[in-house]
Design an enzyme around this catalytic site. Sequence first.
Site, PDB file in Angstrom:
ATOM      1  N   TYR A   1     -15.043  10.153  -0.141  1.00  0.00           N
ATOM      2  CA  TYR A   1     -14.025  10.029  -1.344  1.00  0.00           C
ATOM      3  C   TYR A   1     -14.558  11.196  -2.273  1.00  0.00           C
ATOM      4  CZ  TYR A   1     -11.956   6.342   0.965  1.00  0.00           C
ATOM      5  OH  TYR A   1     -11.452   4.822   1.795  1.00  0.00           O
TER       6      TYR A   1
ATOM      7  N   CYS B   1     -18.912  -2.656   2.419  1.00  0.00           N
ATOM      8  CA  CYS B   1     -17.965  -1.444   2.712  1.00  0.00           C
ATOM      9  C   CYS B   1     -19.329  -0.577   4.011  1.00  0.00           C
ATOM     10  CB  CYS B   1     -17.952  -0.813   1.185  1.00  0.00           C
ATOM     11  SG  CYS B   1     -17.084   1.408   1.746  1.00  0.00           S
TER      12      CYS B   1
ATOM     13  N   HIS C   1     -17.164   3.934  -3.119  1.00  0.00           N
ATOM     14  CA  HIS C   1     -15.854   4.575  -2.787  1.00  0.00           C
ATOM     15  C   HIS C   1     -16.995   6.268  -4.123  1.00  0.00           C
ATOM     16  CE1 HIS C   1     -12.961   3.018  -0.328  1.00  0.00           C
ATOM     17  NE2 HIS C   1     -14.530   2.182  -0.014  1.00  0.00           N
TER      18      HIS C   1
ATOM     19  N   ASN D   1     -10.289  -4.362  -0.287  1.00  0.00           N
ATOM     20  CA  ASN D   1     -10.293  -3.266  -0.960  1.00  0.00           C
ATOM     21  C   ASN D   1      -9.725  -3.427  -2.553  1.00  0.00           C
ATOM     22  OD1 ASN D   1     -12.253  -1.226  -0.369  1.00  0.00           O
ATOM     23  ND2 ASN D   1     -10.343  -0.434   1.054  1.00  0.00           N
TER      24      ASN D   1
ATOM     25  N   ARG E   1       0.927  -0.864   0.365  1.00  0.00           N
ATOM     26  CA  ARG E   1      -0.180  -0.180  -0.214  1.00  0.00           C
ATOM     27  C   ARG E   1       0.730   1.314  -0.119  1.00  0.00           C
ATOM     28  NH1 ARG E   1      -4.876   1.219   4.335  1.00  0.00           N
ATOM     29  NH2 ARG E   1      -4.900   3.273   3.473  1.00  0.00           N
TER      30      ARG E   1
HETATM   31  C1  G6P Z   1     -12.686   3.675   5.076  1.00  0.00           C
HETATM   32  C2  G6P Z   1     -12.929   2.843   3.461  1.00  0.00           C
HETATM   33  C3  G6P Z   1     -12.328   1.170   3.930  1.00  0.00           C
HETATM   34  C4  G6P Z   1     -11.174   1.436   3.722  1.00  0.00           C
HETATM   35  C5  G6P Z   1     -10.611   2.846   4.822  1.00  0.00           C
HETATM   36  C6  G6P Z   1      -9.033   2.778   5.072  1.00  0.00           C
HETATM   37  O1  G6P Z   1     -13.406   3.570   5.514  1.00  0.00           O
HETATM   38  O2  G6P Z   1     -14.731   2.844   3.294  1.00  0.00           O
HETATM   39  O3  G6P Z   1     -12.416   0.390   2.613  1.00  0.00           O
HETATM   40  O4  G6P Z   1     -10.071   0.258   4.086  1.00  0.00           O
HETATM   41  O5  G6P Z   1     -11.110   3.482   4.732  1.00  0.00           O
HETATM   42  O6  G6P Z   1      -8.404   3.430   6.501  1.00  0.00           O
HETATM   43  P1  G6P Z   1      -7.293   3.175   7.288  1.00  0.00           P
HETATM   44  O7  G6P Z   1      -7.587   3.342   8.029  1.00  0.00           O
HETATM   45  O8  G6P Z   1      -7.116   1.696   6.767  1.00  0.00           O
HETATM   46  O9  G6P Z   1      -6.442   4.543   5.982  1.00  0.00           O
END
Ligand code: G6P
Length: 445
Positions: free
Chosen positions: A257, A173, A203, A151, A97
């Site tokens: 988003y 989600c 998103h 995701n 990531r």
């Molecule tokens: C949001 C999205 C999720 C994603 C998350 C990431 O909640 O809907 O799909 O996984 O953000 O969060 P993070 O704390 O990993 O940045």
Amino acid sequence: MGKKGIKIVTIGGGSSYTPEFVEGLIKRYQEVPVRELWLVDIEAGREKLEIVGQLAKRMVEKAELPMQIHLSLNRKEALKDADFVTTQLRVGLLDARIKDERIPLKHGMIGQETNGAGGLFKALRTIPVLLDITKDIQELCPKAWLINFTNPAGMVTEALLKYSDHNKVVGVCNVPINMKFSIASLLNEEPDDVHISFGGLNHMLYGLDVHVKGTSRMKEVMELMSHTDTQLTMQNIIPLPWEENFLQALQAIPSPYHRYYYKTEEMLKKELAEYQQGKTRAEVVKEMENELFELYKDPDLNIKPPQLANRGGAYYSDSACNLISSIYTDKGDIQTLNVKNNGSITSLPADAVVEVNCVVTGHGPIPLSIGPLPTPIQGLVSQIKSFELTAVEAAVTGSYQQALLALCINPLVTDDIKAKIILDEMLEAHKEYLPQFLNRNQKNS
Ligand code: G6P
């Protein structure tokens, strides 16, 4: 499903989010008695699985429930006769990531986990793994529902419904439930009284109307959201305020988003500042994860620690557990899910996956009818759907051209020549996890 409770298998069980899921199952035990929860991971996740698995056991023990927790590195052994399979894995772990976010930023483009170039690469790595999992499900527990939170959930669900033989697949989600809670709090109403007509893609979701006790409160929501101190956001998204007149004209509630699309320049500026300090969201999350796992190791901890709420995935367990519960009890309530469109949004292909309100019954979610999307949002949604379909094609075939095309049609990738540079760099950086592109990589070397 057995009378003595159900069997759930969670793939990616070593995730830091697992206590959230376990808490959701404990809360709903009377409605959905879980006999066995299998947390499955791969060798690289062994240590995390062990730590989070022990915490899960302590949580269940504290709740005094007869829910057996099994930890396993053997997916096939775990899947046998499962009723539900949930997937929450991250191919390449957080280091992948970090690359998804940093490489596009290095070239002056948005670097985000599920959007733009980062989202494409997460899809390319993840889709083949999920397709393999569905093969195992077909062999070992063909009646099981696959509930995917991995995701990019929209693209993964799209790929599974198009390219696997398993059709009991639903994408979940936490954005819809977060939006519902935020809007309820804006209106000072109970979340259960707030009904939002959601429509769009994962998103890329819009609230098209809001009703409370039979009356539309949409105008009020748009008015409230225009004020800079009442912005809807999530932990992982910089809460930049919306331009007041724009929101009033749009008359659709954007998801957090959407800032990447309507405020690209400003978001990029903020992201670049984080990039320069080595503090992209992925890097921050990596630090948070280390801290979370240190907490999880504490043998006296037997609840979900409040620090987990700093992650963007807050409430994901509510979305996931509500879905399991409604399928299990044939409830017929309404939830916002990623499913095959089937004419729900008439301005998108019938066989494409969309995120819409569905009635959830014992035979799965049935999407409610929306009709065409309003003109001001249709264009962006269609463009993202074209990107998703092209990305899925690239993930399944390993076609370099399709991958390049996906990047070039994504609105967050703003130059075709740079797109190719980013593509080549990311294919190289992630090659270990992209076997479908191997021939191309060999040609390059
Ligand atoms: C949001 C999205 C999720 C994603 C998350 C990431 O909640 O809907 O799909 O996984 O953000 O969060 P993070 O704390 O990993 O940045």
